[in-house]
Design an enzyme around this catalytic site. Structure first.
Site, mmCIF file in Angstrom:
data_model
loop_
_atom_site.group_PDB
_atom_site.id
_atom_site.type_symbol
_atom_site.label_atom_id
_atom_site.label_comp_id
_atom_site.label_asym_id
_atom_site.label_seq_id
_atom_site.Cartn_x
_atom_site.Cartn_y
_atom_site.Cartn_z
ATOM 1 N N ASN A 53 -0.673 -1.598 -2.879
ATOM 2 C CA ASN A 53 0.217 -1.242 -1.773
ATOM 3 C C ASN A 53 1.384 -2.227 -1.798
ATOM 4 O O ASN A 53 1.263 -3.361 -1.331
ATOM 5 C CB ASN A 53 -0.597 -1.343 -0.467
ATOM 6 N N ARG A 59 0.380 3.238 -3.390
ATOM 7 C CA ARG A 59 1.005 3.789 -2.186
ATOM 8 C C ARG A 59 2.506 3.933 -2.433
ATOM 9 O O ARG A 59 3.186 2.985 -2.809
ATOM 10 C CB ARG A 59 0.785 2.846 -1.015
ATOM 11 N N HIS A 94 3.926 6.190 7.163
ATOM 12 C CA HIS A 94 2.652 5.561 7.574
ATOM 13 C C HIS A 94 1.509 6.579 7.577
ATOM 14 O O HIS A 94 0.523 6.414 8.301
ATOM 15 C CB HIS A 94 2.742 4.980 9.017
ATOM 16 N N ARG A 109 14.143 -2.750 12.663
ATOM 17 C CA ARG A 109 14.835 -1.450 12.710
ATOM 18 C C ARG A 109 15.101 -1.026 14.156
ATOM 19 O O ARG A 109 14.267 -1.259 15.027
ATOM 20 C CB ARG A 109 13.993 -0.365 12.029
ATOM 21 N N GLU A 142 -5.260 0.831 4.884
ATOM 22 C CA GLU A 142 -4.501 1.741 4.017
ATOM 23 C C GLU A 142 -5.029 1.733 2.588
ATOM 24 O O GLU A 142 -5.055 2.757 1.921
ATOM 25 C CB GLU A 142 -3.020 1.353 4.030
#
Ligand code: ADP
Length: 406
Positions: A7, A90, A179, A240, A383
Site C-alpha cells: 500500500n 493498492r 478509500h 485538502r 486495508e
C-alpha cells in the site's frame, strides 16, 4: 500460500504478508518518510516489534527494505521472499476502466499509466512500486486492487456531475470515490460483529485519517460517497479543502500570480486542518492547540466536525435511514473527542453514544448506548488485509466469499 499486500502512499509504503486461505498475518510493517529526512522502517514479525532508521530516498529503496525484512525473517527461521506466491497492490484511481481487482500484465500496466493522468498525485507511488516489484520479484504474479472499485455500484444520479453530458462521455468527468478498500472492510466487519445481515443493512462509514471520506453502504454496496473525481471533494481533511465552489479557482487565478495548477496544489496540500489552523495537518497537534485556546485550531476542528455531520445527515436521507454508524481511520479509531462531537445532537435520528464506552473502547468495539436505535462502532481499518483478500479471490476465483478475518 503467502500473499504480500503493498500500500504505497506519497511518502509511505505499508506492507503485510498473510498466509491464505487462513488469513494468518505473518509480518506487517511501514516504511515512513520516503524521500525525506529521518526515514525509518518498522515492522512486526510473528508478534515481535522491530524498527530501524534507513536511508529511503525513493520507493525503490523502500521496496528493498521490505525485501530485507522478509529475507531477515527467513534468516530467523520464518520464511523467504521466494515463498511469496502473489503480490497485491493498492491503486488509488482505476478510472472507469478498472471496476474490479485486476491481474497486472503489460497491457494493464500501460492502461494504469493512462489512469495516472486522472490522479497524478495518487497513482504515481504505486506505479513506481509495481515496476520495482517486477525487477525484485521477477516471476511473482501481481494484482491491482483499486480504491475506486467499491464505489462502482453508485447509481448514476449519485456519481454524475450536472455538467454537459458530453464532458462525461468524452472525458469521463464523474465522481469515482476513494478509500474503497477501507469502507468495504469497515462496513463488512461492523455487520459481522453486530450480527446484522449485510444484504439488508444501511451503514454509514466515516473513514477519518489524513485523507477522509464518508460512504453510504446499503445492502453491502456503496450508494454514495463524499470524494469525487479526485480525493479533493468532500470532507475537510488534513491538507485538502474538501467541497469548494470551483469558481474560487478561476477567481484566484485572476486575482493572484498563481497558476491554476498552483491553486489546485494549495487546495490539495495547504488547506484543510493545516490551512485553517495555520499550525499542522496532524489532528492531534490541532486538538492540542485548540485545548490551549488557539482560535484558528478551534475553528479548524469545528469545520472538520461540522462537515462530517452534514454528510451523515445527507446519507441518512439517501438511504432513508441508518442502522450502523462506523468510525475508522486514524482519527475515527483514536479520537473519542471527534466521535462524541460528531454524534452529539443526533438523537433525533436514533444515534446515541455511551460516553464511557466511547472513551474506553480499545480496538474494534460498539460505543452506542444499549437503547440507541442506531449502532455506533469503531472498526480499526485493515486495508492490507482487504488487498490480500481481494488478490486471493482474483487469483483463486470462487474459492471463498469475501469475509473479514476475526
Ligand atoms: P493516513 O490517511 O495517512 O493513513 P491515518 O489513518 O493514519 O492517516 O490517520 C492519521 C491521523 O490520525 C492524523 O491526523 C493523526 O493526528 C490522527 N491520530 C492518530 N492518533 C490519534 C489520537 N490518539 N487522537 C487523535 N487523532 C489521532
Amino acid at each position: 500460500m503467502n500473499i504480500l499486500a503493498l500500500n504505497a502512499g506519497s511518502s509511505t509504503l505499508k506492507f503485510k504478508v498473510l498466509r491464505f486461505p487462513e488469513k494468518r498475518e505473518k509480518v506487517r510493517g511501514l516504511c515512513e518518510r520516503i524521500g525525506l529526512e529521518g526515514s525509518c522502517v518498522s515492522y512486526i514479525i510473528e508478534g515481535n516489534q522491530r524498527s530501524y532508521n534507513a536511508v529511503l530516498e525513493n520507493h525503490n529503496d523502500a521496496l528493498h527494505a521490505v525485501l530485507k525484512v522478509l529475507t531477515e525473517g527467513a534468516a530467523e527461521g520464518f520464511y523467504s521472499s521466494e515463498e511469496i506466491a502473489v503480490i497485491g497492490h493498492r491503486i488509488a484511481h482505476g478510472g472507469d476502466r478498472f471496476v474490479e481487482p485486476t491481474v497486472i500484465d503489460d497491457t494493464v500496466l500501460e492502461e494504469l499509466e493512462v489512469c495516472k493522468e486522472l490522479a497524478p498525485l495518487h497513482n504515481e507511488a504505486a506505479l513506481k512500486v509495481i515496476k520495482a516489484c517486477r525487477e525484485m520479484f521477477e516471476n511473482v504474479p501481481m494484482v491491482a486492487v483499486f480504491d475506486t472499485s467499491f464505489h462502482q455500484t453508485m447509481p448514476q444520479k449519485a456519481y454524475m456531475y450536472a455538467v454537459p453530458y458530453e464532458l462525461y462521455e468524452t472525458y469521463k468527468v464523474r465522481r469515482y470515490g476513494f478509500h474503497g478498500t477501507s469502507h468495504k472492510y469497515a462496513a463488512y466487519k461492523a455487520a459481522e460483529a453486530l450480527g446484522i445481515p449485510l444484504e439488508d443493512s444501511k451503514i454509514i462509514v466515516c473513514h477519518l485519517g489524513n485523507g477522509a471520506s464518508i460512504t453510504a453502504v446499503q445492502n453491502g454496496k456503496s450508494v454514495d460517497t463524499s470524494m469525487g473525481f479526485t480525493p479533493l471533494e468532500g470532507l475537510v481533511m488534513g491538507t485538502r479543502s474538501g467541497d469548494i465552489d470551483p469558481s474560487v479557482v478561476g477567481f484566484l487565478a485572476g486575482k493572484t500570480e498563481l497558476s491554476q495548477e498552483e491553486i489546485l496544489r494549495k487546495l490539495n496540500t495547504e488547506s484543510g486542518l493545516k490551512g485553517i489552523s495555520k499550525k499542522s495537518s496532524d489532528f492531534r497537534e490541532v486538538l492540542e492547540a485548540m485545548n490551549t485556546g488557539d482560535s484558528n485550531a478551534t475553528l479548524a476542528i469545528e469545520m472538520f466536525v461540522y462537515r462530517i455531520r452534514k454528510y451523515i445527515g445527507s446519507y441518512i436521507a439517501v438511504m432513508d435511514g441508518v442502522d450502523v454508524l462506523v468510525f475508522t481511520g486514524g482519527i475515527g479509531e483514536k479520537s473519542s473527542y471527534v466521535r462524541e462531537a460528531v454524534c452529539e445532537g443526533f438523537s433525533f435520528a436514533g444515534i446515541e453514544i455511551d460516553k464511557v464506552r466511547n472513551r474506553t473502547v480499545a480496538g474494534d468495539g460498539e460505543i452506542s448506548t444499549d437503547e440507541s436505535k442506531v449502532k455506533v462502532m469503531v472498526v480499526c481499518t485493515d486495508e492490507e488485509l482487504m488487498i490480500a483478500q481481494e488478490t486471493y479471490e482474483v487469483m483463486y476465483k470462487g474459492d471463498e466469499v469475501c469475509t473479514t478475518n476475526s
